[in-house]
Design an enzyme around this catalytic site. Sequence first.
Site, mmCIF file in Angstrom:
data_model
loop_
_atom_site.group_PDB
_atom_site.id
_atom_site.type_symbol
_atom_site.label_atom_id
_atom_site.label_comp_id
_atom_site.label_asym_id
_atom_site.label_seq_id
_atom_site.Cartn_x
_atom_site.Cartn_y
_atom_site.Cartn_z
ATOM 1 N N ARG A 182 0.846 -1.187 0.000
ATOM 2 C CA ARG A 182 0.000 0.000 0.000
ATOM 3 C C ARG A 182 0.888 1.245 0.000
ATOM 4 O O ARG A 182 2.077 1.182 0.327
ATOM 5 C CB ARG A 182 -0.896 0.026 1.247
ATOM 6 C CG ARG A 182 -1.840 -1.167 1.393
ATOM 7 C CD ARG A 182 -2.638 -1.029 2.677
ATOM 8 N NE ARG A 182 -3.601 -2.110 2.874
ATOM 9 C CZ ARG A 182 -3.367 -3.211 3.580
ATOM 10 N NH1 ARG A 182 -2.180 -3.372 4.171
ATOM 11 N NH2 ARG A 182 -4.288 -4.140 3.705
ATOM 12 N N LYS A 193 -2.161 -2.130 8.083
ATOM 13 C CA LYS A 193 -3.286 -1.542 8.796
ATOM 14 C C LYS A 193 -3.333 -2.049 10.231
ATOM 15 O O LYS A 193 -3.092 -3.221 10.493
ATOM 16 C CB LYS A 193 -4.595 -1.869 8.078
ATOM 17 C CG LYS A 193 -4.782 -1.120 6.763
ATOM 18 C CD LYS A 193 -6.143 -1.394 6.163
ATOM 19 C CE LYS A 193 -6.370 -0.571 4.909
ATOM 20 N NZ LYS A 193 -7.711 -0.821 4.319
ATOM 21 N N HIS A 230 -1.832 2.590 -6.090
ATOM 22 C CA HIS A 230 -2.610 1.378 -5.817
ATOM 23 C C HIS A 230 -2.734 0.499 -7.065
ATOM 24 O O HIS A 230 -3.011 -0.705 -6.945
ATOM 25 C CB HIS A 230 -3.992 1.755 -5.296
ATOM 26 C CG HIS A 230 -4.427 0.924 -4.135
ATOM 27 N ND1 HIS A 230 -3.763 0.924 -2.925
ATOM 28 C CD2 HIS A 230 -5.444 0.028 -4.001
ATOM 29 C CE1 HIS A 230 -4.361 0.087 -2.094
ATOM 30 N NE2 HIS A 230 -5.374 -0.484 -2.727
ATOM 31 N N ARG A 248 -0.458 -2.356 -6.831
ATOM 32 C CA ARG A 248 -0.955 -3.395 -5.921
ATOM 33 C C ARG A 248 -1.966 -4.292 -6.645
ATOM 34 O O ARG A 248 -1.919 -5.522 -6.534
ATOM 35 C CB ARG A 248 -1.582 -2.723 -4.697
ATOM 36 C CG ARG A 248 -2.130 -3.658 -3.628
ATOM 37 C CD ARG A 248 -2.521 -2.803 -2.417
ATOM 38 N NE ARG A 248 -3.293 -3.506 -1.425
ATOM 39 C CZ ARG A 248 -2.772 -4.223 -0.434
ATOM 40 N NH1 ARG A 248 -1.461 -4.370 -0.364
ATOM 41 N NH2 ARG A 248 -3.538 -4.809 0.458
ATOM 42 N N HIS A 292 -4.468 -8.703 3.663
ATOM 43 C CA HIS A 292 -5.931 -8.668 3.807
ATOM 44 C C HIS A 292 -6.349 -9.517 5.000
ATOM 45 O O HIS A 292 -5.922 -10.662 5.129
ATOM 46 C CB HIS A 292 -6.618 -9.228 2.551
ATOM 47 C CG HIS A 292 -6.552 -8.319 1.373
ATOM 48 N ND1 HIS A 292 -6.735 -8.743 0.070
ATOM 49 C CD2 HIS A 292 -6.343 -6.974 1.292
ATOM 50 C CE1 HIS A 292 -6.629 -7.722 -0.745
ATOM 51 N NE2 HIS A 292 -6.386 -6.638 -0.039
ATOM 52 N N TYR A 329 -9.728 -10.289 -7.152
ATOM 53 C CA TYR A 329 -8.744 -10.471 -8.214
ATOM 54 C C TYR A 329 -9.008 -11.740 -9.031
ATOM 55 O O TYR A 329 -8.601 -11.823 -10.187
ATOM 56 C CB TYR A 329 -7.332 -10.482 -7.622
ATOM 57 C CG TYR A 329 -7.005 -9.167 -6.948
ATOM 58 C CD1 TYR A 329 -6.795 -8.011 -7.697
ATOM 59 C CD2 TYR A 329 -6.955 -9.064 -5.565
ATOM 60 C CE1 TYR A 329 -6.538 -6.792 -7.090
ATOM 61 C CE2 TYR A 329 -6.695 -7.859 -4.939
ATOM 62 C CZ TYR A 329 -6.486 -6.726 -5.711
ATOM 63 O OH TYR A 329 -6.235 -5.525 -5.100
#
Length: 296
Positions: free
Chosen positions: A147, A171, A242, A245, A268, A277
């Site tokens: 990210r 995150k 992004h 990514r 994730h 994806y």
Amino acid sequence: MNFERHMDEYLLFLSVEKGLSQSSIESYSQDLKQYLSFLEDNGVSEYNDIDTELLILFLKVLKESGRSGKTLSRMQSTLRNYHQFLLNENITSKNPALRLQSVKEDKKLPVYLTVEEMETLLRTPDDSRAGSRDRAMMELLYASGLRVSEIIDISMTDLNIALGFIKVRGKGSKERIVPMTDYVGRLLQEYMETHRLELLKDDHTDALFITNRGKGFTRQGLWKTIKKYELLSGIGKNITPHTFRHSFATHLIENGADLRAVQEMLGHSDISTTQIYTQISAVKIREMYKRFHPRK
């Protein structure tokens, strides 16, 4: 009842106990301010007076004001988590959001580059000091799927070029190990031994990527750099940090990578986020089928 005080307590809980980033806290704060304003407008003064029907009305008002399915889904999650916090803290006796049916998000497939387009983009920087840095930075973005916040946060001590991995803080300050190719390792080694030292003006700066002013990159600075090469490449797509990514994940899955492994590398928490994806690959297969099958 002092709704705002309870909201502040919840935001503090998210920051201290859950370790959420400041941007996530701001998102929750904005959502809850809308919600509490709605409660005030409807004369609600006690949490126990809130039922599922009232929450449905609130979401309906948001929908009619033009909010997207993604926004409504996030708001629903905010309501569920907030009322659960109130219940756990014995501020209220129920969680009326538990009975809400999930809102379907407007799923948009992310923009990604083909392998050929990515190769074109990565060849765009020149051999200058800044160009060599930018090539190493973009190669790392594509090789790792990081990210924006993660790549600008990488420090020199996070790299292990000999073993081919990077320590990444994602995150919620969660750390993960992300592999990188030998080729990217060589680019980074060359950059650190030459151009980074030339760009560095403050010996205390530990950031891996240094701007022409000798400081670490900001989100805006990285975005502007990518936009520069978008224009120079002539690819004709809206390319952002992004996009690397998305391309990273799409190309891995197209070549048979395990979905769980891709989920781990992307950081994730839910595999359903990674599954978007696989949809890209399915769309591509259908397009190829329609284009080349003789019985159209």
